[in-house]
Design a protein around this motif. Structure first.
Motif, PDB file in Angstrom:
ATOM      1  N   ALA A 163       0.832  -1.200   0.000  1.00 18.75           N
ATOM      2  CA  ALA A 163       0.000   0.000   0.000  1.00 18.75           C
ATOM      3  C   ALA A 163       0.867   1.251   0.000  1.00 18.75           C
ATOM      4  O   ALA A 163       0.543   2.241  -0.670  1.00 18.75           O
ATOM      5  CB  ALA A 163      -0.926  -0.006   1.209  1.00 18.75           C
ATOM      6  N   ALA A 164       1.979   1.224   0.730  1.00 21.26           N
ATOM      7  CA  ALA A 164       2.891   2.371   0.756  1.00 21.26           C
ATOM      8  C   ALA A 164       3.483   2.620  -0.627  1.00 21.26           C
ATOM      9  O   ALA A 164       3.649   3.772  -1.054  1.00 21.26           O
ATOM     10  CB  ALA A 164       3.996   2.145   1.781  1.00 21.26           C
ATOM     11  N   ARG A 165       3.798   1.537  -1.338  1.00 25.42           N
ATOM     12  CA  ARG A 165       4.316   1.704  -2.705  1.00 25.42           C
ATOM     13  C   ARG A 165       3.245   2.302  -3.614  1.00 25.42           C
ATOM     14  O   ARG A 165       3.549   3.126  -4.488  1.00 25.42           O
ATOM     15  CB  ARG A 165       4.797   0.348  -3.251  1.00 25.42           C
ATOM     16  CG  ARG A 165       6.073  -0.161  -2.599  1.00 25.42           C
ATOM     17  CD  ARG A 165       6.693  -1.311  -3.369  1.00 25.42           C
ATOM     18  NE  ARG A 165       5.888  -2.529  -3.277  1.00 25.42           N
ATOM     19  CZ  ARG A 165       6.018  -3.441  -2.322  1.00 25.42           C
ATOM     20  NH1 ARG A 165       6.912  -3.272  -1.353  1.00 25.42           N
ATOM     21  NH2 ARG A 165       5.268  -4.521  -2.316  1.00 25.42           N
ATOM     22  N   LEU A 166       1.998   1.893  -3.415  1.00 23.40           N
ATOM     23  CA  LEU A 166       0.906   2.431  -4.218  1.00 23.40           C
ATOM     24  C   LEU A 166       0.668   3.909  -3.890  1.00 23.40           C
ATOM     25  O   LEU A 166       0.380   4.709  -4.782  1.00 23.40           O
ATOM     26  CB  LEU A 166      -0.370   1.620  -3.982  1.00 23.40           C
ATOM     27  CG  LEU A 166      -1.591   1.992  -4.833  1.00 23.40           C
ATOM     28  CD1 LEU A 166      -1.263   1.966  -6.321  1.00 23.40           C
ATOM     29  CD2 LEU A 166      -2.744   1.037  -4.528  1.00 23.40           C
ATOM     30  N   VAL A 167       0.787   4.269  -2.614  1.00 25.06           N
ATOM     31  CA  VAL A 167       0.711   5.679  -2.223  1.00 25.06           C
ATOM     32  C   VAL A 167       1.747   6.487  -2.998  1.00 25.06           C
ATOM     33  O   VAL A 167       1.451   7.543  -3.561  1.00 25.06           O
ATOM     34  CB  VAL A 167       0.938   5.839  -0.692  1.00 25.06           C
ATOM     35  CG1 VAL A 167       1.243   7.295  -0.332  1.00 25.06           C
ATOM     36  CG2 VAL A 167      -0.273   5.358   0.081  1.00 25.06           C
ATOM     37  N   SER A 168       2.972   5.972  -3.044  1.00 31.27           N
ATOM     38  CA  SER A 168       4.046   6.658  -3.772  1.00 31.27           C
ATOM     39  C   SER A 168       3.718   6.786  -5.252  1.00 31.27           C
ATOM     40  O   SER A 168       3.925   7.838  -5.868  1.00 31.27           O
ATOM     41  CB  SER A 168       5.364   5.894  -3.594  1.00 31.27           C
ATOM     42  OG  SER A 168       5.700   5.786  -2.223  1.00 31.27           O
ATOM     43  N   ALA A 169       3.183   5.711  -5.830  1.00 29.95           N
ATOM     44  CA  ALA A 169       2.849   5.725  -7.262  1.00 29.95           C
ATOM     45  C   ALA A 169       1.765   6.751  -7.573  1.00 29.95           C
ATOM     46  O   ALA A 169       1.852   7.487  -8.571  1.00 29.95           O
ATOM     47  CB  ALA A 169       2.413   4.332  -7.703  1.00 29.95           C
ATOM     48  N   GLY A 221       9.621   3.401   6.150  1.00 27.28           N
ATOM     49  CA  GLY A 221      10.240   3.244   7.462  1.00 27.28           C
ATOM     50  C   GLY A 221       9.356   3.668   8.617  1.00 27.28           C
ATOM     51  O   GLY A 221       9.673   3.396   9.778  1.00 27.28           O
ATOM     52  N   ALA A 222       8.236   4.327   8.311  1.00 30.15           N
ATOM     53  CA  ALA A 222       7.350   4.830   9.367  1.00 30.15           C
ATOM     54  C   ALA A 222       6.132   3.945   9.584  1.00 30.15           C
ATOM     55  O   ALA A 222       5.331   4.217  10.480  1.00 30.15           O
ATOM     56  CB  ALA A 222       6.893   6.251   9.017  1.00 30.15           C
ATOM     57  N   LEU A 223       5.985   2.890   8.790  1.00 25.85           N
ATOM     58  CA  LEU A 223       4.757   2.087   8.834  1.00 25.85           C
ATOM     59  C   LEU A 223       4.504   1.471  10.201  1.00 25.85           C
ATOM     60  O   LEU A 223       3.350   1.300  10.610  1.00 25.85           O
ATOM     61  CB  LEU A 223       4.819   0.985   7.768  1.00 25.85           C
ATOM     62  CG  LEU A 223       4.772   1.477   6.318  1.00 25.85           C
ATOM     63  CD1 LEU A 223       4.976   0.312   5.353  1.00 25.85           C
ATOM     64  CD2 LEU A 223       3.468   2.196   6.020  1.00 25.85           C
ATOM     65  N   ASN A 224       5.574   1.123  10.926  1.00 30.46           N
ATOM     66  CA  ASN A 224       5.416   0.502  12.245  1.00 30.46           C
ATOM     67  C   ASN A 224       5.809   1.441  13.377  1.00 30.46           C
ATOM     68  O   ASN A 224       6.086   1.001  14.492  1.00 30.46           O
ATOM     69  CB  ASN A 224       6.249  -0.784  12.311  1.00 30.46           C
ATOM     70  CG  ASN A 224       5.775  -1.818  11.300  1.00 30.46           C
ATOM     71  OD1 ASN A 224       4.579  -2.076  11.183  1.00 30.46           O
ATOM     72  ND2 ASN A 224       6.711  -2.391  10.552  1.00 30.46           N
ATOM     73  N   GLN A 225       5.841   2.731  13.073  1.00 26.88           N
ATOM     74  CA  GLN A 225       6.176   3.734  14.076  1.00 26.88           C
ATOM     75  C   GLN A 225       5.055   4.776  14.107  1.00 26.88           C
ATOM     76  O   GLN A 225       5.062   5.724  13.322  1.00 26.88           O
ATOM     77  CB  GLN A 225       7.506   4.404  13.740  1.00 26.88           C
ATOM     78  CG  GLN A 225       8.682   3.431  13.676  1.00 26.88           C
ATOM     79  CD  GLN A 225       9.974   4.128  13.266  1.00 26.88           C
ATOM     80  OE1 GLN A 225      10.175   5.311  13.504  1.00 26.88           O
ATOM     81  NE2 GLN A 225      10.859   3.382  12.625  1.00 26.88           N
ATOM     82  N   PRO A 226       4.070   4.596  14.984  1.00 23.70           N
ATOM     83  CA  PRO A 226       2.871   5.442  14.970  1.00 23.70           C
ATOM     84  C   PRO A 226       3.150   6.939  15.003  1.00 23.70           C
ATOM     85  O   PRO A 226       2.508   7.705  14.273  1.00 23.70           O
ATOM     86  CB  PRO A 226       2.120   4.989  16.226  1.00 23.70           C
ATOM     87  CG  PRO A 226       2.546   3.571  16.417  1.00 23.70           C
ATOM     88  CD  PRO A 226       3.981   3.532  16.000  1.00 23.70           C
ATOM     89  N   LEU A 244       4.500   7.975  11.640  1.00 21.72           N
ATOM     90  CA  LEU A 244       3.437   7.868  10.636  1.00 21.72           C
ATOM     91  C   LEU A 244       2.463   9.034  10.762  1.00 21.72           C
ATOM     92  O   LEU A 244       2.048   9.609   9.752  1.00 21.72           O
ATOM     93  CB  LEU A 244       2.707   6.535  10.781  1.00 21.72           C
ATOM     94  CG  LEU A 244       1.604   6.259   9.757  1.00 21.72           C
ATOM     95  CD1 LEU A 244       2.146   6.301   8.332  1.00 21.72           C
ATOM     96  CD2 LEU A 244       0.948   4.905  10.036  1.00 21.72           C
ATOM     97  N   ASN A 245       2.099   9.412  11.999  1.00 18.94           N
ATOM     98  CA  ASN A 245       1.196  10.544  12.192  1.00 18.94           C
ATOM     99  C   ASN A 245       1.785  11.838  11.628  1.00 18.94           C
ATOM    100  O   ASN A 245       1.076  12.663  11.048  1.00 18.94           O
ATOM    101  CB  ASN A 245       0.877  10.728  13.679  1.00 18.94           C
ATOM    102  CG  ASN A 245      -0.108   9.696  14.181  1.00 18.94           C
ATOM    103  OD1 ASN A 245      -0.824   9.074  13.407  1.00 18.94           O
ATOM    104  ND2 ASN A 245      -0.125   9.488  15.494  1.00 18.94           N
ATOM    105  N   THR A 246       3.098  12.008  11.805  1.00 19.13           N
ATOM    106  CA  THR A 246       3.766  13.191  11.235  1.00 19.13           C
ATOM    107  C   THR A 246       3.634  13.197   9.715  1.00 19.13           C
ATOM    108  O   THR A 246       3.350  14.236   9.107  1.00 19.13           O
ATOM    109  CB  THR A 246       5.258  13.204  11.636  1.00 19.13           C
ATOM    110  OG1 THR A 246       5.365  13.277  13.055  1.00 19.13           O
ATOM    111  CG2 THR A 246       5.975  14.395  11.013  1.00 19.13           C
ATOM    112  N   LEU A 247       3.808  12.036   9.105  1.00 26.31           N
ATOM    113  CA  LEU A 247       3.702  11.938   7.652  1.00 26.31           C
ATOM    114  C   LEU A 247       2.265  12.160   7.185  1.00 26.31           C
ATOM    115  O   LEU A 247       2.036  12.779   6.139  1.00 26.31           O
ATOM    116  CB  LEU A 247       4.213  10.579   7.171  1.00 26.31           C
ATOM    117  CG  LEU A 247       5.712  10.314   7.350  1.00 26.31           C
ATOM    118  CD1 LEU A 247       6.088   8.967   6.745  1.00 26.31           C
ATOM    119  CD2 LEU A 247       6.548  11.417   6.720  1.00 26.31           C
ATOM    120  N   LEU A 248       1.287  11.665   7.953  1.00 21.50           N
ATOM    121  CA  LEU A 248      -0.114  11.877   7.583  1.00 21.50           C
ATOM    122  C   LEU A 248      -0.443  13.365   7.582  1.00 21.50           C
ATOM    123  O   LEU A 248      -1.131  13.856   6.681  1.00 21.50           O
ATOM    124  CB  LEU A 248      -1.039  11.129   8.548  1.00 21.50           C
ATOM    125  CG  LEU A 248      -0.983   9.599   8.556  1.00 21.50           C
ATOM    126  CD1 LEU A 248      -1.981   9.028   9.561  1.00 21.50           C
ATOM    127  CD2 LEU A 248      -1.246   9.036   7.170  1.00 21.50           C
TER     128      LEU A 248
END
Length: 296
Positions: A217-223, A264-269, A272-276
């Motif tokens: 899903a992260a790769r698809l987000v990038s795409a 690298g943030a997928l398992n670091q809540p 991940l929140n910062t990226l969201l």
């Protein structure tokens, strides 16, 4: 919390800026075509889009509360709902009533434009209403529909619907702008589904974060993100977008940073929140700068 406050919170007002920006893109394209739209029609389109966005948020909050999802999800500032109904369960019927009421107002505005513009307005307006009514209960059970439905709603339906309502042309510029919005909004909803995946799975949802896993899903987000910028560049090079639209590429470095950091943030809540949050800012800034570029 009072029931009235719960209803307002359930509409998620902090996120309602997206609809005016998408309508703003349509208005900017209409101005760029050289035919300034009527003020009343422009105001009605803005109001209708805002109400439609509020309606889908309210319905989503109600459905998530009734299904039990709100009770098992881990909320973040950008995902998991507002939390208004778990805190004030007695407001559920008022939230549903507000959802149906706002949608009824959207339909009334749509009927006005149907009377003014005819069949094209019927097609786009019906598509918008169907998306609002079916998103939470049915569309979230279909991975591909769930991916593209938000982008279709805020892209082709809202932007092209604005142009039809304002009696402007659906030209190459309009199509390009609607595709950019489709890709970026679909990306926004997909990345926001990452923290909710496990809770969503338990109540029967089947979006792509669940079916593909978070890495894919992260790769698809990038795409999707990079495709949005690619369409923007193609639009400028081909002349479908005016040269000042290059302003919207100012957000591209931040998008590239996000794409690089996301795996690298997928398992670091916290990360991940910062990226969201960054992702929301990038999307809104890109659309706002595109409006400016179209208007210059």
């Amino acid at each position: 919390m009072s029931e009235t406050v719960a209803v307002v919170r359930a509409s998620r007002p902090n996120f309602l800026i997206l609809a005016p920006l998408c309508v703003g893109l349509g208005v900017a394209v209409a101005w760029q075509q050289g035919s300034p739209p009527a003020l009343l029609d422009t105001l009605l389109v803005f109001v209708g889009a805002l109400l439609a966005h509020a309606a889908v948020n309210l319905l989503n909050e109600y459905e998530d509360f009734v299904s039990g999802l709100d009770l098992i999800t881990s909320r973040t500032p950008f995902s998991g709902g507002s939390g208004a109904l778990p805190e004030t369960p007695s407001a559920a019927k008022r939230v549903l009533g507000a959802a149906l009421g706002t949608l009824a107002l959207v339909v009334l505005i749509g009927l006005y434009f149907l009377w003014q513009r005819g069949l094209p307005m019927l097609v786009l307006g019906t598509a918008g209403v169907v998306l609002v009514l079916t998103y939470t209960r049915w569309i979230t059970r279909s991975p591909l529909l769930c991916l593209f439905a938000p982008g279709i709603g805020f892209g082709p339906v809202m932007i092209l619907g604005t142009l039809v309502a304002l009696e402007a042309r659906l030209d190459a510029t309009a199509i390009t702008v609607s595709v950019i919005s489709l890709l970026l909004v679909s990306e926004l909803l997909l990345i926001n589904q990452i923290p909710d995946a496990e809770a969503d799975r338990k109540i029967g949802r089947r979006h792509l974060v669940i079916t593909l896993g978070t890495r894919a899903a992260a790769r698809l987000v990038s795409a999707l993100f990079l495709s949005g910028y690619a369409v923007l560049v193609v639009g400028i090079v081909t002349g479908w977008l005016p040269l000042p639209s290059i302003l919207s590429l100012a957000t591209a470095p931040f998008a590239l940073w996000l794409v690089w950091k996301l795996p690298g943030a997928l398992n670091q809540p916290d990360s991940l929140n910062t990226l969201l949050g960054t992702n929301v800012a990038i999307l809104l800034a890109t659309l706002a700068l595109l409006i400016v570029g179209l208007s210059l």
